[in-house]
Design a protein around this motif. Sequence first.
Motif, PDB file in Angstrom:
ATOM      1  N   ASN A  12      43.531 -31.360-103.890  1.00  0.00           N
ATOM      2  CA  ASN A  12      42.346 -30.565-104.201  1.00  0.00           C
ATOM      3  C   ASN A  12      41.774 -30.999-105.542  1.00  0.00           C
ATOM      4  O   ASN A  12      42.467 -31.000-106.555  1.00  0.00           O
ATOM      5  CB  ASN A  12      42.708 -29.075-104.235  1.00  0.00           C
ATOM      6  CG  ASN A  12      41.478 -28.194-104.239  1.00  0.00           C
ATOM      7  OD1 ASN A  12      40.403 -28.628-103.835  1.00  0.00           O
ATOM      8  ND2 ASN A  12      41.632 -26.971-104.688  1.00  0.00           N
ATOM      9  N   ARG A  17      37.353 -29.389-103.742  1.00  0.00           N
ATOM     10  CA  ARG A  17      37.178 -30.217-102.536  1.00  0.00           C
ATOM     11  C   ARG A  17      38.481 -30.917-102.211  1.00  0.00           C
ATOM     12  O   ARG A  17      39.249 -31.293-103.101  1.00  0.00           O
ATOM     13  CB  ARG A  17      36.075 -31.250-102.747  1.00  0.00           C
ATOM     14  CG  ARG A  17      34.709 -30.678-103.051  1.00  0.00           C
ATOM     15  CD  ARG A  17      33.721 -31.803-103.278  1.00  0.00           C
ATOM     16  NE  ARG A  17      33.510 -32.594-102.075  1.00  0.00           N
ATOM     17  CZ  ARG A  17      33.031 -33.839-102.080  1.00  0.00           C
ATOM     18  NH1 ARG A  17      32.736 -34.428-103.222  1.00  0.00           N
ATOM     19  NH2 ARG A  17      32.856 -34.499-100.955  1.00  0.00           N
ATOM     20  N   ALA A  57      36.166 -37.856 -99.552  1.00  0.00           N
ATOM     21  CA  ALA A  57      36.389 -36.463 -99.170  1.00  0.00           C
ATOM     22  C   ALA A  57      37.044 -36.418 -97.793  1.00  0.00           C
ATOM     23  O   ALA A  57      36.762 -37.260 -96.928  1.00  0.00           O
ATOM     24  CB  ALA A  57      35.075 -35.694 -99.142  1.00  0.00           C
TER      25      ALA A  57
END
Length: 496
Positions: free
Chosen positions: A35, A39, A59
């Motif tokens: 994290n 995100r 991501a």
Amino acid sequence: MPKRFLSLWFCHLTTDRMAIRHPELRGKPFVLAGNERGRAIVQASSREAFARGIRPGRAVADARAIFPDIRVFPDRPGWGKRLLYRLAEWCLRYTPIPAADPPSGLMLDISGCPHLWGGESAYLRDLVSALEGKGYRVRAAIADTIGAAWALARYGEQGSIAEVGGQREALLPLPPSALRLESRILEGLEKLGFRQIQQFIDLPAATLRRRFGEGLLLRLGQALGREAEAFQPVQPRVPYEEQLPCLEPIRTAKGIEIALQKLLDTLCQRLSREGKGLRKAVFKGLRVDGKTVEITIGTGRASHNPVHLFRLFALKIPLLEPALGIELFSLEGLLVEKVQLPQEQLWHRSGDPAAVAELLDRIGAKLGSGRMHRFLPQERHWPEHSVRPALSFDEKPDTGWPDLVRPLHLLPVPEPITVMVPLPDYPPVHFKHKGKLVRVARADGPERIEQEWWLQTGPPRDYYCVEDTEGGRYWLFRLGLYGKGEPQWFLHGYFS
């Protein structure tokens, strides 16, 4: 003797290790995610995921868009660094001076070692094949300097070996990033059109310093051998072992006890000076016929109390078979940890923590290994994963026990049942488990429990606490939802 260095680069260090520990992941794309600023970001990708363009820094949502079926696992901070140090210790069989080169490499000082394998080529092949046999994908190179070996391992051909004094020629066709430069310097070189080291290696030092600072000259000098570069080698673990040779072979239990007592006194004195204690130890005897007999003990808390440790060993001394006699005794600490300092408070209002730990060790020794357990909570959603075995008596939980109603007896694996349900989201009227029909008199629920978002691979669970007509209470759950396929029902525990 000229200095020679071997650089190892683990292309997919942590994901290779993950596939080694979980063979079902081999050949499948998966990533480790962490994290960052709210995100989920890919921290490491497997070989197969990397081949599909899923690189670290992406991501997780983008990775799923590229490959929807990709598996995502949580990344453990610091895991890669610890793994590198263990691999560096493993390399002690190839050189006495290995060092970790974070984030994904090792650097070995191999001066004077390759001739034992028949030369540098055979030495490099043997090392690389051993690591690849374990499941790691590695690139390796040998050169006179740390910087040149590092550059060739990552930007040269696989298995590159620079000749003695030939690091300059080996570096010429490589890109500037092979010099371990800062991004600011690399951007400046890129703007000037320098895409190979040979384009600027012969420029005057004053020119390079004025435009790029000392960083470029330092790295270039280290790679060429003009500037010294040191690294911190790993230190081999100090073995906690004591030996006692005998003038005459020992055959009696009393003689074995005396030998054990002497070894324990010597080893415990050393451990006490270092503030450490034994968690696991083995007592061995080398017999006259060449065979070795041994007994092993374990403790719930690190201890250097010879009296307590002797009592644990004494329970197993009858298992030793001296035969014609034992001529050499040895005592080795297989697992050594720091001893916890005494606390100025009572443990659960009575007794001493050390005394309680020693009592548990004696009970465990009499019952047998694996008969006593202590569990701690961990932050996992699935009930069967929400606890873990404690590694020691003193280990503290990372989180508190949840304030939730849970059954006294939780099955390690939920068992399937057949149910009769009047309406969706209602508890069963009755269920059948292993051929036995159980009629439900009362019920409470549902309590919905889902997997962690990074492990979500299936439908949620809806749990019900039900009581039968005889007062027995059960913990059931429905896997899936009505209207979205056919849900399955399972029995997961008993409240009484």
